[in-house]
Design a protein around this motif. Structure first.
Motif, PDB file in Angstrom:
ATOM      1  N   ALA A 106       0.825  -1.203   0.000  1.00 17.46           N
ATOM      2  CA  ALA A 106       0.000   0.000   0.000  1.00 17.46           C
ATOM      3  C   ALA A 106       0.862   1.257   0.000  1.00 17.46           C
ATOM      4  N   GLN A 107       1.907   1.267   0.794  1.00 14.58           N
ATOM      5  CA  GLN A 107       2.787   2.436   0.846  1.00 14.58           C
ATOM      6  C   GLN A 107       3.434   2.696  -0.503  1.00 14.58           C
ATOM      7  N   ARG A 108       3.875   1.648  -1.163  1.00  7.61           N
ATOM      8  CA  ARG A 108       4.498   1.818  -2.473  1.00  7.61           C
ATOM      9  C   ARG A 108       3.485   2.328  -3.497  1.00  7.61           C
ATOM     10  N   LEU A 109       2.271   1.801  -3.478  1.00  5.70           N
ATOM     11  CA  LEU A 109       1.240   2.272  -4.401  1.00  5.70           C
ATOM     12  C   LEU A 109       0.934   3.750  -4.182  1.00  5.70           C
ATOM     13  N   SER A 110       0.869   4.156  -2.924  1.00  2.51           N
ATOM     14  CA  SER A 110       0.613   5.563  -2.623  1.00  2.51           C
ATOM     15  C   SER A 110       1.761   6.444  -3.093  1.00  2.51           C
ATOM     16  N   ASP A 111       2.981   6.045  -2.783  1.00  4.01           N
ATOM     17  CA  ASP A 111       4.151   6.839  -3.169  1.00  4.01           C
ATOM     18  C   ASP A 111       4.269   6.970  -4.684  1.00  4.01           C
ATOM     19  N   LEU A 120      -5.930   6.287  -5.827  1.00  8.04           N
ATOM     20  CA  LEU A 120      -6.176   4.919  -6.281  1.00  8.04           C
ATOM     21  C   LEU A 120      -7.144   4.227  -5.325  1.00  8.04           C
ATOM     22  N   ASN A 121      -8.228   3.679  -5.865  1.00 11.25           N
ATOM     23  CA  ASN A 121      -9.214   2.967  -5.044  1.00 11.25           C
ATOM     24  C   ASN A 121      -8.644   1.627  -4.595  1.00 11.25           C
ATOM     25  N   ILE A 122      -8.724   1.361  -3.293  1.00 10.78           N
ATOM     26  CA  ILE A 122      -8.075   0.182  -2.710  1.00 10.78           C
ATOM     27  C   ILE A 122      -9.084  -0.682  -1.960  1.00 10.78           C
ATOM     28  N   CYS A 123      -9.023  -2.001  -2.228  1.00 11.12           N
ATOM     29  CA  CYS A 123      -9.676  -2.983  -1.369  1.00 11.12           C
ATOM     30  C   CYS A 123      -8.592  -3.830  -0.721  1.00 11.12           C
ATOM     31  N   LEU A 124      -8.741  -4.115   0.539  1.00 13.59           N
ATOM     32  CA  LEU A 124      -7.814  -4.976   1.267  1.00 13.59           C
ATOM     33  C   LEU A 124      -8.276  -6.420   1.137  1.00 13.59           C
ATOM     34  N   VAL A 149      -3.570   2.093   6.093  1.00 14.55           N
ATOM     35  CA  VAL A 149      -3.794   2.362   4.672  1.00 14.55           C
ATOM     36  C   VAL A 149      -4.660   3.603   4.488  1.00 14.55           C
ATOM     37  N   ASN A 150      -5.611   3.780   5.384  1.00 16.36           N
ATOM     38  CA  ASN A 150      -6.498   4.940   5.297  1.00 16.36           C
ATOM     39  C   ASN A 150      -5.749   6.261   5.428  1.00 16.36           C
ATOM     40  N   GLN A 151      -4.571   6.233   6.006  1.00 21.35           N
ATOM     41  CA  GLN A 151      -3.786   7.453   6.204  1.00 21.35           C
ATOM     42  C   GLN A 151      -2.912   7.797   5.000  1.00 21.35           C
ATOM     43  N   LEU A 152      -2.785   6.886   4.050  1.00 16.71           N
ATOM     44  CA  LEU A 152      -1.883   7.124   2.926  1.00 16.71           C
ATOM     45  C   LEU A 152      -2.508   8.114   1.947  1.00 16.71           C
ATOM     46  N   PRO A 153      -1.763   9.126   1.532  1.00 16.67           N
ATOM     47  CA  PRO A 153      -2.355  10.276   0.839  1.00 16.67           C
ATOM     48  C   PRO A 153      -2.853  10.017  -0.574  1.00 16.67           C
ATOM     49  N   ARG A 154      -2.267   9.070  -1.303  1.00 15.66           N
ATOM     50  CA  ARG A 154      -2.645   8.889  -2.700  1.00 15.66           C
ATOM     51  C   ARG A 154      -3.530   7.666  -2.912  1.00 15.66           C
ATOM     52  N   LEU A 155      -4.057   7.141  -1.812  1.00 14.35           N
ATOM     53  CA  LEU A 155      -4.968   6.011  -1.877  1.00 14.35           C
ATOM     54  C   LEU A 155      -6.313   6.389  -1.275  1.00 14.35           C
TER      55      LEU A 155
END
Length: 228
Positions: A106-111, A120-124, A149-155
Motif C-alpha cells: 500500500a505504501q508503495r502504491l501511494s508513493d 487509487l481505489n483500494i480494497c484490502l 492504509v487509510n492514512q496514505l495520501p494517494r490512496l
C-alpha cells in the motif's frame, strides 16, 4: 462476439434477480468482468454491450491490452497478487486495486501514484478462511492495516475483498461472505472508517455474495467462456 453479448446479458440478469431477492436496489451491485487471459477483442466486444469495468491478474498482459484499447473509456481493476517490484506500473495504470494484503504494498502504491490522477481505489484482501495457500491479511490484523492504509495520501480505502474456500453449498457460501461483511462493519465502527465496498462473489457463488452485501462481483468464465 455475439456469444459474449448473450452471456453478458445472462450474467446481468442474474445480478439483477439476486439483488431483487436480497431486497437491494437495482444498482447496488456492480459487475467486474474478469478479462485475464482474454484477448483485447473480447474486451472490446463486452464494451460494445455496455461493460466498462475489467479485472486483470497479470500485469504485463494487462498493460498490453490497455495499449490496444486506449481508444475506449475503460476502468481497469488489478485483482491479482502484487509483487513489490510491480507496484509502480500498477499505481500508474489502474483505477482500482482489489488485492492489497500488506502495508508495504500500500505504501508503495501511494508513493508511486501520479499526482495528476485521482487517488487509487483500494480494497484490502482478507484471507477469510485462514487458508495457508491463499493470499490475504488475517482478519485479526485487518483493523491496524485498514487504519494505516487509510492514512496514505494517494490512496482511497474503499473496502474488502476475499476469495473464500470453494463450496457448492449456498449456506457455506453465505457464511463466508457474511464473515467478510461483518468484518467490514466492525472495522468501520472500531476504527472510525467509511469503507463501502465488498468485492466478493464469482461465477459460481455470486447469488450468495449479493445476499450478504457484495458491491462488486468478479465474473470471468460466465462472460467470456472457458479459458482457451
Amino acid at each position: 462476439m455475439h456469444k459474449i453479448a448473450d452471456k453478458l446479458m445472462q450474467v446481468t440478469a442474474r445480478l439483477q434477480q439476486a439483488s431483487q431477492q436480497a431486497g437491494r436496489g437495482r444498482d447496488a451491485v456492480r459487475l467486474l468482468a474478469v478479462s485475464k487471459t482474454r484477448p483485447a477483442d473480447d474486451i472490446r466486444a463486452a464494451y460494445a454491450c455496455g461493460q466498462r469495468d475489467f479485472g486483470e491478474n497479470y500485469l504485463q498482459e494487462a498493460l498490453d491490452k490497455q495499449a490496444q484499447l486506449a481508444d475506449l473509456a475503460l476502468s481497469w481493476h488489478f485483482i491479482g497478487p502484487i509483487q513489490s517490484n510491480k507496484t509502480r506500473p500498477i499505481a500508474q495504470a489502474f483505477d482500482w486495486v482489489h488485492s492489497v494484503d500488506r502495508l508495504k504494498i500500500a505504501q508503495r502504491l501511494s508513493d508511486q501514484r501520479p499526482e495528476d490522477l485521482p487517488p487509487l481505489n483500494i480494497c484490502l484482501q482478507v484471507n477469510i478462511d485462514g487458508e495457508a495457500t491463499k493470499s490475504g491479511a488475517a482478519p485479526a490484523d485487518l483493523p491496524a492495516l485498514a487504519q494505516a492504509v487509510n492514512q496514505l495520501p494517494r490512496l482511497k480505502l474503499r473496502g474488502l475483498m476475499a476469495i473464500p474456500t470453494p463450496s457448492d453449498d449456498p449456506t457455506q457460501q453465505r457464511q463466508a461472505f457474511g464473515r467478510l461483511a461483518q468484518l467490514m462493519t466492525d472495522t468501520n465502527q472500531r476504527q472510525g472508517l467509511q469503507m463501502d465496498t465488498l468485492s466478493m462473489g464469482m461465477s459460481g457463488d455470486l447469488e450468495a455474495a449479493i445476499a450478504e452485501g457484495a458491491t462488486w462481483v468478479r465474473v470471468g468464465t460466465d462472460i467470456f467462456g472457458a479459458r482457451q
